[in-house]
Write a protein that holds these residues in place. Structure first.
Motif, PDB file in Angstrom:
ATOM      1  N   SER A  55       6.353   5.393  15.685  1.00 28.82           N
ATOM      2  CA  SER A  55       6.307   4.392  14.624  1.00 28.82           C
ATOM      3  C   SER A  55       6.025   3.008  15.208  1.00 28.82           C
ATOM      4  CB  SER A  55       7.621   4.373  13.845  1.00 28.82           C
ATOM      5  OG  SER A  55       8.703   4.098  14.717  1.00 28.82           O
ATOM      6  N   ARG A  62      -3.658  12.226   2.114  1.00 32.46           N
ATOM      7  CA  ARG A  62      -3.675  10.763   2.301  1.00 32.46           C
ATOM      8  C   ARG A  62      -2.282  10.180   2.555  1.00 32.46           C
ATOM      9  NH1 ARG A  62      -6.330  11.892  -2.127  1.00 32.46           N
ATOM     10  NH2 ARG A  62      -4.766  10.895  -3.482  1.00 32.46           N
ATOM     11  N   SER A  63      -1.282  11.023   2.577  1.00 33.49           N
ATOM     12  CA  SER A  63       0.088  10.549   2.745  1.00 33.49           C
ATOM     13  C   SER A  63       0.321  10.031   4.167  1.00 33.49           C
ATOM     14  CB  SER A  63       1.079  11.666   2.430  1.00 33.49           C
ATOM     15  OG  SER A  63       2.402  11.260   2.712  1.00 33.49           O
ATOM     16  N   HIS A  64       1.037   8.932   4.262  1.00 29.56           N
ATOM     17  CA  HIS A  64       1.429   8.395   5.565  1.00 29.56           C
ATOM     18  C   HIS A  64       2.916   8.619   5.847  1.00 29.56           C
ATOM     19  CE1 HIS A  64      -2.363   6.264   6.267  1.00 29.56           C
ATOM     20  NE2 HIS A  64      -2.337   5.946   4.981  1.00 29.56           N
ATOM     21  N   SER A  65       3.723   8.743   4.803  1.00 24.90           N
ATOM     22  CA  SER A  65       5.172   8.753   4.972  1.00 24.90           C
ATOM     23  C   SER A  65       5.865   9.991   4.419  1.00 24.90           C
ATOM     24  CB  SER A  65       5.789   7.518   4.280  1.00 24.90           C
ATOM     25  OG  SER A  65       5.226   6.323   4.773  1.00 24.90           O
ATOM     26  N   ASN A 119       3.687  18.441  12.929  1.00 25.67           N
ATOM     27  CA  ASN A 119       4.155  17.049  13.036  1.00 25.67           C
ATOM     28  C   ASN A 119       5.545  16.978  13.653  1.00 25.67           C
ATOM     29  OD1 ASN A 119       1.845  15.717  11.726  1.00 25.67           O
ATOM     30  ND2 ASN A 119       2.537  16.796   9.895  1.00 25.67           N
ATOM     31  N   PRO A 171       8.643   7.059   7.300  1.00 25.41           N
ATOM     32  CA  PRO A 171       7.630   5.995   7.374  1.00 25.41           C
ATOM     33  C   PRO A 171       7.199   5.723   8.812  1.00 25.41           C
ATOM     34  CG  PRO A 171       9.814   5.064   7.017  1.00 25.41           C
ATOM     35  CD  PRO A 171       9.963   6.549   6.881  1.00 25.41           C
ATOM     36  N   PRO A 172       5.912   5.421   9.010  1.00 22.62           N
ATOM     37  CA  PRO A 172       5.419   5.108  10.352  1.00 22.62           C
ATOM     38  C   PRO A 172       5.447   3.629  10.686  1.00 22.62           C
ATOM     39  CG  PRO A 172       3.571   5.368   8.872  1.00 22.62           C
ATOM     40  CD  PRO A 172       4.808   5.582   8.046  1.00 22.62           C
ATOM     41  N   SER A 173       5.688   2.784   9.671  1.00 27.36           N
ATOM     42  CA  SER A 173       5.662   1.340   9.918  1.00 27.36           C
ATOM     43  C   SER A 173       6.599   0.624   8.951  1.00 27.36           C
ATOM     44  CB  SER A 173       4.241   0.780   9.762  1.00 27.36           C
ATOM     45  OG  SER A 173       3.856   0.796   8.392  1.00 27.36           O
ATOM     46  N   ARG A 228       9.261   8.141  11.383  1.00 29.42           N
ATOM     47  CA  ARG A 228       8.325   9.008  12.089  1.00 29.42           C
ATOM     48  C   ARG A 228       8.266   8.649  13.570  1.00 29.42           C
ATOM     49  NH1 ARG A 228       1.997  10.105  10.354  1.00 29.42           N
ATOM     50  NH2 ARG A 228       1.578  11.707  11.920  1.00 29.42           N
ATOM     51  N   LYS A 236       2.077  17.262   5.522  1.00 25.74           N
ATOM     52  CA  LYS A 236       2.070  16.120   4.616  1.00 25.74           C
ATOM     53  C   LYS A 236       2.050  16.613   3.174  1.00 25.74           C
ATOM     54  CE  LYS A 236      -0.333  12.879   7.682  1.00 25.74           C
ATOM     55  NZ  LYS A 236      -1.506  11.976   7.820  1.00 25.74           N
ATOM     56  N   PHE A 269       5.300   0.360   5.285  1.00 27.34           N
ATOM     57  CA  PHE A 269       5.506   1.496   4.393  1.00 27.34           C
ATOM     58  C   PHE A 269       6.959   1.577   3.937  1.00 27.34           C
ATOM     59  CE2 PHE A 269       1.525   2.901   6.376  1.00 27.34           C
ATOM     60  CZ  PHE A 269       0.818   3.298   5.244  1.00 27.34           C
TER      61      PHE A 269
END
Length: 500
Positions: A425, A97-100, A87, A242-244, A422, A93, A247
């Motif tokens: 993003s 299921r983690s996004h951030s 990454n 965070p990607p967004s 991230r 990760k 989050f």
């Protein structure tokens, strides 16, 4: 986040695959940047006006960045950092299921910064149009061969190959401002690059920042020296990327709602020696706290999360949950004044408690404004605790609840400024400046200021380290007495030699 660390991939095949994929993705991104020009005025990027913001990325041979990653398991005295390359340096990760949340290693900031630079909206392929020139050199990773590897006795040579390249390849790029417009990231403390060139035999550190060839270059480090000329400290990476905007805001809400059942927390190691020091005082006070009654509604007055031997380094669940439950997080200096934990505590909405100004206030002026420290942190001089018996608990209990609430809100307000979001993003998240954005903005302003001073004749193209130190001392203290400034230089120079 998950509480169990995934099995670290150690087989040769898996490690090779990780490195290959990283290099492939990064090389693809690097190739794209040279076709970028000024963004479309109608673009939805957060920066549309590139006036005084244009940056050129120098093309460096892969020996200065990507090739260095292939040696990720070859430093037995350090550690195998191959698992932290995925990454683009964010690491694996924490769970599938983690996004951030990632198992991010602090020393991977050079990779993270490089990847984010490739998304910077005001890149220019023409160095003559650039306001700054970025060197994608992985200085901290390259330093490993001098700190732990075969070149430990040649540490004075660290950086010379790079200098010869930037001087001789398209020489006009360097010669235009003699490096004053160049910058790079060095993901270690400045002291790791400040060994005196005169040390014989060499001791700890490389001499990169002591080389006259690089006096003009701006170095973004995790920790700066006392009166820096080249370097500027930028935040350590946390595990939260965070990607967004969704989050980020969700996490801020969680930190705000979190029930604070512990008054103060120390997450770290050390403090077990017989020598008086602030960490020992903290551990002793926590161990001796015999409070049986709840004060201020707290279930625990003090908690210690033992992070000895790197136990917390890549396992955010180990310290983040306790931090979310604590009101104050203690940030005592260790081997060096600064700590990644400072930024972890801000991320958790836990009010940092500092014991010396060089731990943050004199370091991260771009990201944490110096004049606002009283609004989001507590300062307790370590000498008062270690030698005069001042109780940390007594100080913290005495802070009014209304002030504590205001301080926590200020911490949450500052949180986005110390997070590295991230790559790739969302556009919504890009409306909030993160640690990368503020570092780039500060670098551009610093370079603009330096070039103006050069044009006015206030500083020369080829400044010496001593002259740079004295100029910075005068900037910091006003017009210092010449004799006093000379004496301070001697003390600082002696301190550097003694501690390297």
């Amino acid at each position: 986040m998950a509480s169990s660390m995934p099995t670290i991939l150690t087989t040769t095949t898996t490690t090779t695959t990780i490195i290959f994929l990283f290099l492939l993705l990064l090389q693809s991104a690097v190739s794209k940047q040279h076709f970028l020009s000024d963004p479309d005025p109608d673009s939805t990027n957060t920066i549309t006006d590139c006036t005084n913001r244009r940056i050129h990325i120098r093309r460096l041979p892969s020996q200065f960045n990507l090739d260095l990653l292939s040696n990720c398991s070859q430093y037995p005295l350090f550690f195998d950092f191959c698992p932290y390359l995925p990454n683009h340096g964010l690491g694996l990760k924490t769970h599938s299921r983690s996004h951030s949340w990632f198992r991010t290693d602090t020393f991977m900031l050079e990779l993270i910064f490089h990847r984010r630079m490739l998304e910077y909206p005001c890149l220019t392929p023409d160095p003559d149009l650039a306001n700054a020139v970025y060197l994608p050199y992985y200085a901290g990773i390259d330093a490993l061969r001098y700190l732990y590897g075969p070149d430990v006795n040649a540490s004075a040579e660290h950086g010379l190959e790079l200098f010869r390249f930037v001087r001789d390849d398209n020489p006009h790029i360097w010669a235009r401002h003699e490096g004053h417009d160049h910058f790079l990231v060095m993901a270690r403390s400045a002291w790791d690059f400040s060994q005196s060139l005169d040390n014989d035999p060499p001791t700890w550190g490389t001499s990169f920042l002591q080389l006259p060839e690089f006096y003009n270059v701006t170095a973004l480090t995790l920790e700066a020296s006392a009166w820096p000329w080249q370097e500027q400290a930028i935040p350590y990476t946390t595990s939260f990327h965070p990607p967004s905007l969704t989050f980020l805001e969700s996490w801020i809400r969680r930190a705000r709602r979190s029930r604070r059942s512990t008054l103060m927390l120390f997450a770290g190691g050390g403090g077990v020696s017989a020598t008086p020091n602030i960490r020992r005082s903290i551990r002793t006070e926590c161990e001796n706290d015999n409070s049986t009654q709840s004060l201020g509604g707290y279930e625990k007055m003090c908690e210690v999360v033992d992070c000895s031997n790197g136990a917390c380094e890549h396992d955010p669940i180990r310290y983040m949950r306790p931090m979310l439950e604590a009101t104050f997080c203690l940030q005592p200096p260790g081997d060096t004044p600064t700590r990644r934990s400072t930024f972890d505590s801000i991320l958790a909405g836990c009010i940092p408690v500092f014991f010396e100004d060089s731990s943050a206030k004199l370091q991260y002026k771009w990201h944490l404004p110096e004049e606002e420290y009283g609004e989001f942190s507590v300062y307790i001089p370590k000498e008062e605790v270690v030698f005069k018996g001042l109780g940390i608990l007594d100080v913290l209990v005495g802070i009014p609840r209304t002030r504590v609430k205001r301080m926590r809100e200020k911490v949450l307000e500052l949180m986005p400024r110390v997070v590295y979001r991230r790559h790739e993003s969302s556009l919504g998240l890009r409306t909030k400046k993160d640690a990368f954005d503020i570092a780039v903005e500060g670098t551009l302003q610093r370079i603009k200021s330096r070039l103006k001073e050069v044009a006015l004749g206030k500083i020369s193209f080829n400044i010496t380290r001593k002259d740079a130190f004295l100029i910075h001392l005068n900037e910091d203290r006003g017009n210092a007495d010449t004799g006093e400034a000379e004496e301070q230089w001697k003390l600082e120079h002696h301190w550097t030699e003694k501690n390297n």
